[in-house]
Design a protein around this motif. Structure first.
Motif, PDB file in Angstrom:
ATOM      1  N   PRO A 170       0.809  -1.223   0.000  1.00 31.27           N
ATOM      2  CA  PRO A 170       0.000   0.000   0.000  1.00 31.27           C
ATOM      3  C   PRO A 170       0.840   1.271   0.000  1.00 31.27           C
ATOM      4  N   ASP A 171       2.173   1.160  -0.228  1.00 35.44           N
ATOM      5  CA  ASP A 171       3.048   2.328  -0.101  1.00 35.44           C
ATOM      6  C   ASP A 171       2.540   3.533  -0.886  1.00 35.44           C
ATOM      7  N   LEU A 172       2.344   3.336  -2.215  1.00 32.62           N
ATOM      8  CA  LEU A 172       1.957   4.493  -3.013  1.00 32.62           C
ATOM      9  C   LEU A 172       0.867   4.151  -4.026  1.00 32.62           C
ATOM     10  N   ALA A 173       0.022   3.240  -3.662  1.00 37.77           N
ATOM     11  CA  ALA A 173      -1.092   2.925  -4.544  1.00 37.77           C
ATOM     12  C   ALA A 173      -2.208   2.383  -3.668  1.00 37.77           C
ATOM     13  N   SER A 174      -3.422   2.835  -3.926  1.00 42.65           N
ATOM     14  CA  SER A 174      -4.494   2.440  -3.018  1.00 42.65           C
ATOM     15  C   SER A 174      -5.513   1.519  -3.669  1.00 42.65           C
ATOM     16  N   SER A 175      -5.417   1.361  -4.990  1.00 42.11           N
ATOM     17  CA  SER A 175      -6.342   0.427  -5.626  1.00 42.11           C
ATOM     18  C   SER A 175      -5.552  -0.384  -6.633  1.00 42.11           C
ATOM     19  N   GLN A 176      -6.165  -1.454  -7.126  1.00 49.71           N
ATOM     20  CA  GLN A 176      -5.408  -2.299  -8.040  1.00 49.71           C
ATOM     21  C   GLN A 176      -5.167  -1.601  -9.373  1.00 49.71           C
ATOM     22  N   GLU A 177      -6.125  -0.764  -9.793  1.00 50.35           N
ATOM     23  CA  GLU A 177      -5.939  -0.011 -11.037  1.00 50.35           C
ATOM     24  C   GLU A 177      -4.767   0.954 -10.877  1.00 50.35           C
ATOM     25  N   GLU A 178      -4.750   1.641  -9.718  1.00 45.10           N
ATOM     26  CA  GLU A 178      -3.701   2.611  -9.463  1.00 45.10           C
ATOM     27  C   GLU A 178      -2.341   1.912  -9.416  1.00 45.10           C
ATOM     28  N   LEU A 179      -2.325   0.735  -8.829  1.00 41.92           N
ATOM     29  CA  LEU A 179      -1.084  -0.029  -8.708  1.00 41.92           C
ATOM     30  C   LEU A 179      -0.498  -0.291 -10.094  1.00 41.92           C
ATOM     31  N   PHE A 180      -1.342  -0.764 -11.003  1.00 39.75           N
ATOM     32  CA  PHE A 180      -0.854  -1.061 -12.345  1.00 39.75           C
ATOM     33  C   PHE A 180      -0.486   0.224 -13.094  1.00 39.75           C
TER      34      PHE A 180
ATOM     35  N   LEU B 262      11.185   2.644  -9.492  1.00 38.53           N
ATOM     36  CA  LEU B 262      10.095   2.520  -8.534  1.00 38.53           C
ATOM     37  C   LEU B 262       9.250   3.783  -8.571  1.00 38.53           C
ATOM     38  N   PHE B 263       7.935   3.606  -8.534  1.00 38.25           N
ATOM     39  CA  PHE B 263       7.052   4.762  -8.465  1.00 38.25           C
ATOM     40  C   PHE B 263       7.204   5.408  -7.084  1.00 38.25           C
ATOM     41  N   THR B 264       7.552   6.704  -7.068  1.00 32.97           N
ATOM     42  CA  THR B 264       7.831   7.366  -5.780  1.00 32.97           C
ATOM     43  C   THR B 264       6.983   8.627  -5.605  1.00 32.97           C
ATOM     44  N   VAL B 265       7.163   9.268  -4.448  1.00 28.10           N
ATOM     45  CA  VAL B 265       6.468  10.523  -4.154  1.00 28.10           C
ATOM     46  C   VAL B 265       6.759  11.557  -5.232  1.00 28.10           C
ATOM     47  N   HIS B 266       7.992  11.515  -5.696  1.00 31.93           N
ATOM     48  CA  HIS B 266       8.406  12.433  -6.754  1.00 31.93           C
ATOM     49  C   HIS B 266       7.492  12.314  -7.986  1.00 31.93           C
ATOM     50  N   HIS B 267       7.110  11.077  -8.311  1.00 33.04           N
ATOM     51  CA  HIS B 267       6.210  10.873  -9.451  1.00 33.04           C
ATOM     52  C   HIS B 267       4.830  11.434  -9.171  1.00 33.04           C
ATOM     53  N   VAL B 268       4.388  11.306  -7.916  1.00 28.56           N
ATOM     54  CA  VAL B 268       3.061  11.845  -7.559  1.00 28.56           C
ATOM     55  C   VAL B 268       3.052  13.350  -7.805  1.00 28.56           C
ATOM     56  N   GLU B 269       4.155  14.008  -7.364  1.00 33.83           N
ATOM     57  CA  GLU B 269       4.247  15.461  -7.573  1.00 33.83           C
ATOM     58  C   GLU B 269       4.228  15.786  -9.059  1.00 33.83           C
ATOM     59  N   GLU B 270       4.947  14.955  -9.824  1.00 25.12           N
ATOM     60  CA  GLU B 270       5.022  15.168 -11.267  1.00 25.12           C
ATOM     61  C   GLU B 270       3.627  15.071 -11.895  1.00 25.12           C
ATOM     62  N   ILE B 271       2.861  14.093 -11.440  1.00 28.10           N
ATOM     63  CA  ILE B 271       1.510  13.912 -11.979  1.00 28.10           C
ATOM     64  C   ILE B 271       0.658  15.143 -11.677  1.00 28.10           C
ATOM     65  N   HIS B 272       0.769  15.628 -10.443  1.00 30.39           N
ATOM     66  CA  HIS B 272      -0.001  16.826 -10.074  1.00 30.39           C
ATOM     67  C   HIS B 272       0.435  18.044 -10.884  1.00 30.39           C
ATOM     68  N   ARG B 273       1.756  18.164 -11.038  1.00 32.25           N
ATOM     69  CA  ARG B 273       2.273  19.303 -11.794  1.00 32.25           C
ATOM     70  C   ARG B 273       1.781  19.240 -13.251  1.00 32.25           C
ATOM     71  N   ASP B 274       1.888  18.038 -13.851  1.00 32.30           N
ATOM     72  CA  ASP B 274       1.441  17.880 -15.239  1.00 32.30           C
ATOM     73  C   ASP B 274      -0.040  18.194 -15.378  1.00 32.30           C
ATOM     74  N   ALA B 275      -0.829  17.779 -14.379  1.00 35.08           N
ATOM     75  CA  ALA B 275      -2.263  18.048 -14.443  1.00 35.08           C
ATOM     76  C   ALA B 275      -2.512  19.553 -14.409  1.00 35.08           C
ATOM     77  N   ARG B 276      -1.724  20.263 -13.571  1.00 38.71           N
ATOM     78  CA  ARG B 276      -1.894  21.717 -13.482  1.00 38.71           C
ATOM     79  C   ARG B 276      -1.495  22.371 -14.805  1.00 38.71           C
ATOM     80  N   ILE B 277      -0.362  21.893 -15.367  1.00 39.14           N
ATOM     81  CA  ILE B 277       0.077  22.447 -16.659  1.00 39.14           C
ATOM     82  C   ILE B 277      -0.991  22.205 -17.721  1.00 39.14           C
TER      83      ILE B 277
END
Ligand code: C2E
Ligand code: CA
Ligand code: CA
Length: 601
Positions: free
Chosen positions: A299-309, A329-344
């Motif tokens: 459960p480190d950085l994914a909360s559903s099976q879809e998210e995991l994949f 490895l998918f990390t916190v850094h990637h989460v930030e990147e996803i948020h940043r890309d969404a904002r862009i």
């Protein structure tokens, strides 16, 4: 009752009735239960044995009754024996042995007994019964045959559908579980992990350099390679707690259940990548490829099976852009990147392109004459809310969001407008995205802008990357041919970073190749880069294409590449990209420097 003894008229029939009643109760009780095959088999055997016993008892009883009574009463016994057997044969249609046993025992004895009676009527009845029995048994045989065939066919369909189910979950090329089986397993493993509170890792594996193998050696070699890859992965890594599958193409994936906290799945992934990198020896060729892996952990950085994949896939995609042949490895850094890309993406969708977007220009230099021969137009976005955003960020986002077309049109108009003031020989390079080529409408819009501008199409080079040809090769080729027809040159951008093989290059109407800057960065300490640059330069010469080397930053790089045969350059060594107002000044300075060098020497 008045002619025969009571044990024959009362006791024996009562006994038969009780036995039958017990059987009825037994069958009634078990009517809703589906017996197992073994239970069914022993019940049928019991029926067969019972049929013999009851027939014998019944026949004996009938014959014992016979001597009593008058002719009518004796006829009744004959009639009742015959009719009972017929109904028994009928009822035991599906228990062939029992039906035959009853018919032979009762009717056999009947026929012999009544034939021997010497009574003409009884002899006639015996013959009659013989014929009827034959008829009944013949019908029984036919029906039983049909019944048997039906059951066999049923079993075959069942076996077939089991086989189909198995095939539906197996990848036929490699024998590994397929995409469907993978997601089924993932959802089961995910459920178990949430219930037991254990960790679950998902990895997505992608092969780098698989497509050129297909191109160069053909599909059968490609298939062979995939089989070997599957073997290698299974041999070295698949264990009880690891589920390995082929998702399709050159994509594989795995699920690891019960990941202990101290277990380093990334290191395992890296070992996997290293194994992938040792040569594959196929009948036609020895092939070296590499594999990249993206990993996400629940459960480190994914909360559903879809998210995991999805996150494993994201880590793969982004890891590959930085460094191939590794696991990420998918990390916190990637989460930030996803948020940043969404904002862009949000901001970009609301942006006013004409006022917020601009173009800068970077010189392309002829190394022989030390003279600028053209400029590459590069997009710049100054967002009122986000500030300056790099094209390396917003261009891929615009492509994914499907809004690159409008961006291309705005930028192209601006670039052509600026280039209108340049000296006559100066060329303009402009970057097109794959989507600008993948529909006739998009490419017609680009052509219209070029034809409506005073800038001569003969002086324009359009830069495209090979990704344009990955999805819809036919349409992309047609688009490129249309652009060539109006006089534009076509440069293949970022050559060497993707899958392009020599065969792919031959079939495209190209005029230039641009060698990616990553080779230049590594040229001093990576012998492979030097080899690649040299062979691309040679290839370009043979094909009559100019090769432009990108990202030249130092004098050493320049002299090394010149030695390798390079002639056209672009990079910070000559100039970073500049605004359109700086260009004329830049060219004047260059002329002056050239002039002074000439007069000096
Ligand atoms: P690209 O087409 O490969 O452009 C070259 C990139 O390398 C530019 O980055 C440029 O500023 C940078 N560069 C030039 N010389 C050097 C050097 O010596 N060292 C280093 N490290 N970098 C150098 P930029 O402007 O950030 O653009 C990034 C990418 O964005 C471009 O790569 C291109 O793929 C895309 N792009 C830029 N403008 C456009 C555009 O108008 N349309 C499209 N479709 N893509 C664009
Ligand atoms: Ca470019
Ligand atoms: Ca480039």
């Amino acid at each position: 009752m008045s002619v025969a003894p009571a044990w024959l008229t009362l006791i024996v029939p009562s006994l038969f009735t009780v036995i039958s009643a017990v059987r009825v109760v037994f069958w009634w009780k078990s009517r809703d239960r589906t017996p197992t095959a073994e239970e069914t088999f022993s019940a049928l055997q019991r029926t067969q044995r019972l049929a013999v016993v009851i027939s014998v008892a019944f026949t004996a009883w009938s014959f014992m009754l016979y001597p009593y009574g008058d002719a009518y009463q004796q006829s009744h016994i004959a009639f009742y024996m015959a009719i009972t057997v017929i109904s028994c044969i009928f009822c035991m249609m599906h228990v062939r042995v029992a039906a035959f046993a009853v018919a032979i025992i009762v009717n056999g004895a009947f026929v012999v007994f009544f034939m021997a009676s010497g009574h003409a009527t009884f002899i006639a009845i015996a013959i009659n019964i013989l014929l009827v029995s034959f008829g009944m048994l013949a019908v029984l045989m036919v029906n039983y045959g049909n019944f048997e065939r039906m059951i066999v066919a049923q079993q075959q369909t069942e076996a077939l559908s089991n086989e189909n189910l198995r095939l539906a979950n197996i990848d036929s090329l490699t024998g590994l579980p397929n995409r469907r089986a993978f997601f089924k397993h993932l959802s089961e493993a995910f459920e178990a992990a949430t219930l037991q509170g254990t960790r679950l890792a998902v990895g997505v594996i992608d092969l780098d350099g698989f497509k050129p193998v297909n191109d160069l050696y053909g599909h059968s070699s490609g298939d062979r390679l995939l089989m070997e890859v599957a073997n290698r992965l299974t041999l070295y890594f698949a264990s009880k707690e690891m589920f390995l599958a082929r998702l399709g193409g050159d994509e594989f994936a795995f699920v690891i259940s019960n990941v202990a906290p101290q277990r380093d799945v990334v290191a395992e992934g890296n070992r996997m990548c290293a194994y992938m990198h040792s040569p594959f020896i196929l009948p036609d060729a020895t092939i070296i490829i590499s594999g990249s892996i993206g990993i996400a952990v629940y459960p480190d950085l994914a909360s559903s099976q879809e998210e995991l994949f999805d996150r494993a896939d994201y880590a793969l995609y982004h890891g590959k852009r930085q460094k191939r042949g590794n696991s990420t490895l998918f990390t916190v850094h990637h989460v930030e990147e996803i948020h940043r890309d969404a904002r862009i993406e949000q901001t970009l969708k609301q942006a006013d392109f004409p006022s917020e977007m601009s173009v800068v220009f970077q010189p392309i230099v002829d190394g022989f004459q030390n003279r600028t021969v053209g400029f590459e137009a590069l997009a710049r976005w100054n967002s009122p809310t986000l500030g300056p955003v790099s094209p390396a960020q917003f261009i891929p986002i615009a492509e994914r969001a499907g809004i690159i077309g409008g961006l291309t049109r705005t930028l192209l108009k601006k670039a052509l407008h600026a280039a209108g003031t340049w000296p006559d020989q100066m060329r303009l390079s402009f970057n097109l995205s794959a989507q600008d080529l993948n529909s006739p409408e998009a490419v017609m819009a680009v052509i219209a802008i070029i034809e409506n501008s005073p800038f001569d199409a003969e002086r324009l080079d359009l830069e495209i990357t090979e990704t344009a040809f990955i999805h819809d090769t036919r349409q992309a080729k047609q688009s490129v041919e249309m652009l060539r027809k109006i006089g534009c040159g076509i440069s293949l951008d970022d050559f060497g970073t993707g899958y392009s093989s020599l065969t792919a290059l031959h079939s495209l109407p190209l005029t230039k190749i641009k060698i990616d800057q990553s080779f230049v960065n590594q040229i001093q300490d990576n012998p492979a880069s030097e080899k690649i640059v040299r062979s691309v330069l040679t290839l370009g010469r043979e094909m009559g294409l100019d090769a432009i080397v990108e990202g030249v930053e130092t004098q050493q790089e320049l002299s090394l590449i010149t030695q390798l045969g390079g002639n056209f350059f672009q990079g910070y060594l000559f100039s970073p990209p500049m605004g359109e107002t700086a260009i004329l000044r830049f060219l004047q300075d260059e002329e002056q420097a050239l002039g002074s060098r000439l007069s000096n020497g």
